[in-house]
Write an enzyme that holds these catalytic residues in place. Sequence first.
Site, PDB file in Angstrom:
ATOM      1  N   ASN A  14      78.961  29.246  15.757  1.00 31.57           N
ATOM      2  CA  ASN A  14      77.942  29.825  16.347  1.00 31.57           C
ATOM      3  C   ASN A  14      77.033  30.755  15.533  1.00 31.57           C
ATOM      4  OD1 ASN A  14      77.552  29.652  19.549  1.00 31.57           O
ATOM      5  ND2 ASN A  14      79.793  29.675  19.173  1.00 31.57           N
ATOM      6  N   ILE A  92      88.210  43.692  21.584  1.00 31.26           N
ATOM      7  CA  ILE A  92      87.211  44.310  22.769  1.00 31.26           C
ATOM      8  C   ILE A  92      86.745  45.707  21.878  1.00 31.26           C
ATOM      9  CG2 ILE A  92      87.199  45.437  25.017  1.00 31.26           C
ATOM     10  CD1 ILE A  92      89.403  43.284  25.841  1.00 31.26           C
ATOM     11  N   HIS A 109      80.129  33.426  25.850  1.00 26.01           N
ATOM     12  CA  HIS A 109      81.628  33.412  26.172  1.00 26.01           C
ATOM     13  C   HIS A 109      81.709  31.669  26.541  1.00 26.01           C
ATOM     14  CE1 HIS A 109      85.412  34.371  28.024  1.00 26.01           C
ATOM     15  NE2 HIS A 109      85.016  33.622  28.923  1.00 26.01           N
TER      16      HIS A 109
HETATM   17  C1  GAR Z   1      83.284  29.862  20.947  1.00 33.63           C
HETATM   18  O1  GAR Z   1      83.688  28.970  21.714  1.00 33.63           O
HETATM   19  C2  GAR Z   1      82.883  31.193  21.603  1.00 33.63           C
HETATM   20  O2  GAR Z   1      82.324  30.994  22.788  1.00 33.63           O
HETATM   21  C3  GAR Z   1      84.373  31.760  21.845  1.00 33.63           C
HETATM   22  O3  GAR Z   1      85.165  31.698  20.753  1.00 33.63           O
HETATM   23  C4  GAR Z   1      84.611  30.354  19.878  1.00 33.63           C
HETATM   24  C5  GAR Z   1      84.115  30.614  18.759  1.00 33.63           C
HETATM   25  O4  GAR Z   1      83.676  29.545  17.844  1.00 33.63           O
HETATM   26  N1  GAR Z   1      84.410  33.162  22.093  1.00 33.63           N
HETATM   27  C6  GAR Z   1      84.967  33.763  22.887  1.00 33.63           C
HETATM   28  O5  GAR Z   1      86.170  32.984  23.556  1.00 33.63           O
HETATM   29  C7  GAR Z   1      84.889  35.435  23.365  1.00 33.63           C
HETATM   30  N2  GAR Z   1      85.523  35.743  24.328  1.00 33.63           N
HETATM   31  P1  GAR Z   1      82.834  29.881  16.538  1.00 33.63           P
HETATM   32  O6  GAR Z   1      83.615  30.566  15.703  1.00 33.63           O
HETATM   33  O7  GAR Z   1      82.944  28.473  16.063  1.00 33.63           O
HETATM   34  O8  GAR Z   1      81.468  30.336  16.749  1.00 33.63           O
END
Ligand code: GAR
Length: 204
Positions: A14, A92, A109
């Site tokens: 992300n 958190i 999320h």
């Molecule tokens: C993503 O799917 C995000 O939505 C999730 O962690 C992943 C991170 O991926 N976040 C959560 O679950 C927050 N509670 P990334 O490191 O490749 O962006």
Amino acid sequence: MLNIAVFASGRGSNFQSIIDSIKAGEIPAEIKILVSDTQTAGALKRAEREDIENIYINPDHFETKKDYEEELLSILEGVNTDLVVLAGYMRILSPLFVKHFKNRIVNIHPSLLPAFRGLDAQKQALDYGVKHSGCTVHFVDQGMDTGPIIMQAVVPVKQDDSADDLAARILKEEHRIYPESIKLIAEDKITIEGRKVKILKEEN
Ligand code: GAR
């Protein structure tokens, strides 16, 4: 120009999608720093590659969460942060931290909130048997995954999906709606009224 600080604990895909949108000239913003709580986070490597200032802060080095967060706050102040972007940051934030950056912290999320808050949202969705899930970009308030919703995207859940299959399908949409949401904030097109986020429409 909006000054962004990104917090990430993991892979950082992300984070990358936001970098790419900024580089493409789509968001009037600059990522001033990437902060990670995980030494091995892919996000740190991406920041290095992209020449973005980055720092690993080990929360275990602090006696209390308050001390840890005070360090975070001083880093954020040091780069004049306007917006904190949580991109897979798996901690958190305390009410004090959230208050300090009131309505200036966003999170993504991997579920259609308010369903499936917390960890393993994709597995929670599969276990529940929903036919659609998705992702949500929201402002962070003092609850867990409860703040005002900026944008959501829906994806189908397929019968034989594993949690990884569903996560990959959702991730594609994350990479679309997170940069779009940040663009709206950077362009000052968003207002918050209670729980509701209103997006200013373009005048024709
Ligand atoms: C993503 O799917 C995000 O939505 C999730 O962690 C992943 C991170 O991926 N976040 C959560 O679950 C927050 N509670 P990334 O490191 O490749 O962006």
